[in-house]
Design a protein around this motif. Structure first.
Motif, PDB file in Angstrom:
ATOM      1  N   THR A 255     -49.887  -9.446 178.791  1.00  0.00           N
ATOM      2  CA  THR A 255     -51.245  -9.551 179.357  1.00  0.00           C
ATOM      3  C   THR A 255     -52.084  -8.313 179.060  1.00  0.00           C
ATOM      4  O   THR A 255     -53.278  -8.292 179.343  1.00  0.00           O
ATOM      5  CB  THR A 255     -51.201  -9.759 180.892  1.00  0.00           C
TER       6      THR A 255
ATOM      7  N   MET B 237     -43.765 -11.362 179.537  1.00  0.00           N
ATOM      8  CA  MET B 237     -45.069 -12.032 179.685  1.00  0.00           C
ATOM      9  C   MET B 237     -46.088 -11.094 180.321  1.00  0.00           C
ATOM     10  O   MET B 237     -47.264 -11.104 179.978  1.00  0.00           O
ATOM     11  CB  MET B 237     -44.911 -13.299 180.521  1.00  0.00           C
ATOM     12  N   LEU B 238     -45.603 -10.259 181.268  1.00  0.00           N
ATOM     13  CA  LEU B 238     -46.507  -9.307 181.916  1.00  0.00           C
ATOM     14  C   LEU B 238     -47.040  -8.305 180.888  1.00  0.00           C
ATOM     15  O   LEU B 238     -48.232  -7.991 180.881  1.00  0.00           O
ATOM     16  CB  LEU B 238     -45.754  -8.580 183.041  1.00  0.00           C
TER      17      LEU B 238
ATOM     18  N   LEU C 234     -41.115 -10.018 182.596  1.00  0.00           N
ATOM     19  CA  LEU C 234     -41.591  -8.691 182.195  1.00  0.00           C
ATOM     20  C   LEU C 234     -42.289  -8.758 180.838  1.00  0.00           C
ATOM     21  O   LEU C 234     -43.341  -8.154 180.632  1.00  0.00           O
ATOM     22  CB  LEU C 234     -40.412  -7.711 182.114  1.00  0.00           C
TER      23      LEU C 234
END
Lengths: 170, 493
Positions: B174, B170-171, B168
């Motif tokens: 982005t 890392m998401l 989550l």
């Protein structure tokens, strides 16, 4: 299994988030260099969403297993949701959480309007009184903290905190 | 001897000590980081001799990294990112009324770890820096994933949910401008999101606001002091515990220095990796996360050592190891110095000065640290409702301060809600924040590596260092279950 570890909301949120990210990522352009398709902007979010979708499946299975193990102990899912909602409505703690979040969101426009010293003091007094402090200690603590913050951040670190009407007094 | 006389003259010593006190304040205030402290000191030090300027920077950064552990232990709010691993056992010890003891251990281990780190910096700097330079995209990709896996494994509770939390994080990382193509991703037209989600407001929301929300739910504790009984601060009393775990101290300091010397890794990853290794190798891994002394010793020995390690590539090759040393490299250029191999020949007195200052700072840290613990402990004797409001006000202003952005206050609130929900559902928070930090590094190196190999994954496994890191990741994630399976089979047979 602990009820906290088996929740229906978690797989639902994870699945919804993953599907939404997959949809949004699909709108991003591809990255083609010299005719070769290479990992572009959509590549990493797509990998992560697929992983989170799988995780949602695992969490759902976990929840179903938990439901089976406690079947008969509780009523239907709808009953439990109703029960939770009525608990939330009547709970002092849940209302306090709501007040903290609501006032924190309101702090930003109020600060822009009347400046940090006044908005911060009002925010502090309001919250401390909600959190069972006596009015005079709420006022003293809030005023002292706001003065310290204004001096340290505003004067020492040159953070441009909006002073609002106080600016004219200074 | 000449160097010692130079660094101990009042023109150097006085600003150095003042900077250390400033470091304590900046580190212990959520929202003010060691990086910010360094950035604020550089313009002041411009008018001083290079040695005095460097003394200020070194003094402030080492003390700020330690001071970040003070609110982490007392309030569960890491003052700096390098303190997030110190939360796990430090805060638990504080809950048991041993906050003072936890911070004494922390202070001594920070000093010892820093000393070991500086010793390594002096002895093997060129060698380590050369090793780090051999890293390519594939190695950095695995290193990032390894750091994330460590945070997921060491978080109390469910490893699987730790990995979900890291994914989550890392998401979320982005969001913003794509590092390779410059395309906007998930920004919804918000200019504030072009640079991504602010890491500092996210950290303050996840750890600070969520804790306040949790406490606000219980009206019976609101008028009680935040720190009921934090225990005595006794340096002598903490020594036997440190001696008992001397191997953990030494190992964590070395791991911290090595990790810190890898550009981009920094003190935060150093602390997590050391905590993970200490848990894996401990005789009592089950005690980690419940207020274990070993769980305090490992990350705190590593984070200051990590900072010393970050100086290695900065000094020897002019490549900063982390954000702090990036500012340091800029400051050195401002003083007219050229960090790189030639600095050892051109200005040896500066290099010796840096080494001497770094060693003495570790000793001075103990005195500055005690002062910081006492001052902060006094503030926390206030009733809990007062401390909660202080935390909320500092969190709001701290979130705003870094970018002067009101949007960041909303980010902090959003992450507070996310953190509150995640805690309710037993999902560990630290992997999310680490995912947010390491996400761009993992993504950039994965994509750059794949572009270089024309989409071929094989070089990610065939390069020797890469293969070692991939194997380490595999062992971290699956070593425990495989070992348990083998043990069960052996028992049965």
């Amino acid at each position: 299994m602990d009820e906290r570890k088996a929740s229906l909301s978690l797989p639902v949120i994870l699945a919804a988030l993953s599907v939404w990210v997959l949809y949004m990522a699909a709108q991003l352009p591809e990255f083609i260099q010299r005719g070769q398709r290479l990992p572009g902007p959509r590549y990493f979010p797509t990998i992560l969403s697929v992983f989170l979708l799988i995780a949602a499946g695992v969490e759902l299975a976990r929840y179903l297993r938990y439901r089976r193990s406690v079947s008969g102990e509780y009523g239907g899912a709808l009953d439990r949701v109703r029960e939770r909602l009525s608990m939330l409505r009547s709970s002092w703690g849940a209302r306090s959480v709501g007040v903290i979040l609501g006032t924190s969101v309101a702090l930003v426009p109020v600060t822009q309007l009347i400046g940090f010293p006044l908005a911060g003091t009002a925010y502090g007094v309001l919250l401390m009184m909600r959190l069972k402090a006596r009015w005079y200690s709420a006022v003293v603590v809030s005023v002292v903290v706001v003065i310290v913050i204004t001096v340290v951040f505003g004067r020492l670190f040159r953070v441009p905190l909006p002073l609002g009407v106080i600016r004219y007094l200074l | 001897m000449d160097t010692l006389l130079v660094v101990l003259q009042p023109a150097v010593l006085i600003p150095w000590i003042l900077a250390m006190l400033f470091g304590i304040f900046a580190g212990a205030t959520p929202g003010l980081t060691a990086t910010m402290a360094t950035a604020l000191i550089v313009p002041i030090s411009y008018y001083m001799e290079p040695v005095a300027g460097l003394a200020m920077i070194i003094g402030a950064t080492f003390t700020a990294i330690f001071a970040g552990d003070i609110p982490a232990t007392y309030l569960r709010i890491p003052g700096t990112p390098a303190s997030s691993a110190a939360i796990l056992d430090g805060f638990e010890m504080n809950r048991q009324g041993k906050g003072g003891f936890a911070l004494t251990l922390d202070l001594l281990c920070s000093s010892i770890g820093g000393m070991i780190g500086v010793a390594v910096l002096i002895m093997v700097a060129p060698l380590l820096a050369r090793f780090a330079l051999r890293f390519s995209s594939a190695e950095y990709f695995w290193l990032g994933l390894f750091g994330l896996s460590m945070s997921a494994v060491v978080s109390r509770g469910n490893t699987f949910r730790g990995i979900v939390s890291a994914a989550l994080g890392m998401l979320i990382s982005t969001v913003g401008m794509d590092v390779t193509t410059g395309h906007r991703r998930f920004t919804f037209g918000q200019l504030e999101l072009l640079d991504g989600v602010g890491f500092i407001p996210a950290m303050i929301g996840l750890f600070g606001l969520s804790e306040v929300l949790k406490l606000a739910s219980d009206q019976s504790i609101l008028n009680q002091p935040s720190v009921q009984e934090s225990g005595k601060i006794s340096l002598i009393g903490a020594l036997p515990t440190i001696w008992k775990h001397k191997i953990t101290v030494l190992r964590s300091a070395i791991i911290g220095t090595l990790t810190g010397s890898l550009p981009g890794a920094g003190a935060d990853i150093a602390a997590w990796v050391s905590y993970g290794v200490a848990k894996k190798t401990s005789r009592h891994p089950e005690r980690f996360g419940t207020g274990s002394a070993e769980g305090v010793i490992a990350p705190t020995s590593a984070n200051n050592a990590g900072l010393a390690g970050a100086w290695i590539p900065a000094l020897v090759f002019g490549i900063p190891g982390d954000a702090v040393t990036a500012i340091v490299v800029g400051a050195m250029l401002m003083y007219g110095l050229r960090p790189g191999p030639l600095i050892f020949e051109e200005t040896p007195e500066i290099v010796n000065g840096i080494f001497t200052i770094a060693v003495i700072t570790q000793v001075l840290l103990i005195f500055a640290g005690i002062l910081g613990i006492r001052a902060f402990g006094r503030i926390l004797r206030l009733p809990r409702n007062a401390v909660m409001v202080i935390v909320l006000l500092f969190s709001a202003v701290g979130s705003f301060a870094l970018e002067n952005s009101f949007f960041d206050i909303y980010v902090m609130i959003a992450f507070g809600i996310v953190g509150f929900y995640m805690e309710k559902k037993d999902i560990p928070l630290p992997p999310l924040i680490l995912g947010l930090i390491l996400g761009p590094m993992v993504e950039r190196n994965l994509r750059v590596g794949l572009v270089r190999t024309h989409g071929d994954f094989l070089p990610f496994f065939t390069r020797p260092i890469s293969a070692v890191l991939a194997a380490a990741l595999f062992v971290t994630l699956f070593g425990g279950p495989i070992w348990s399976f083998i043990k069960a089979r052996l028992k049965r047979s």
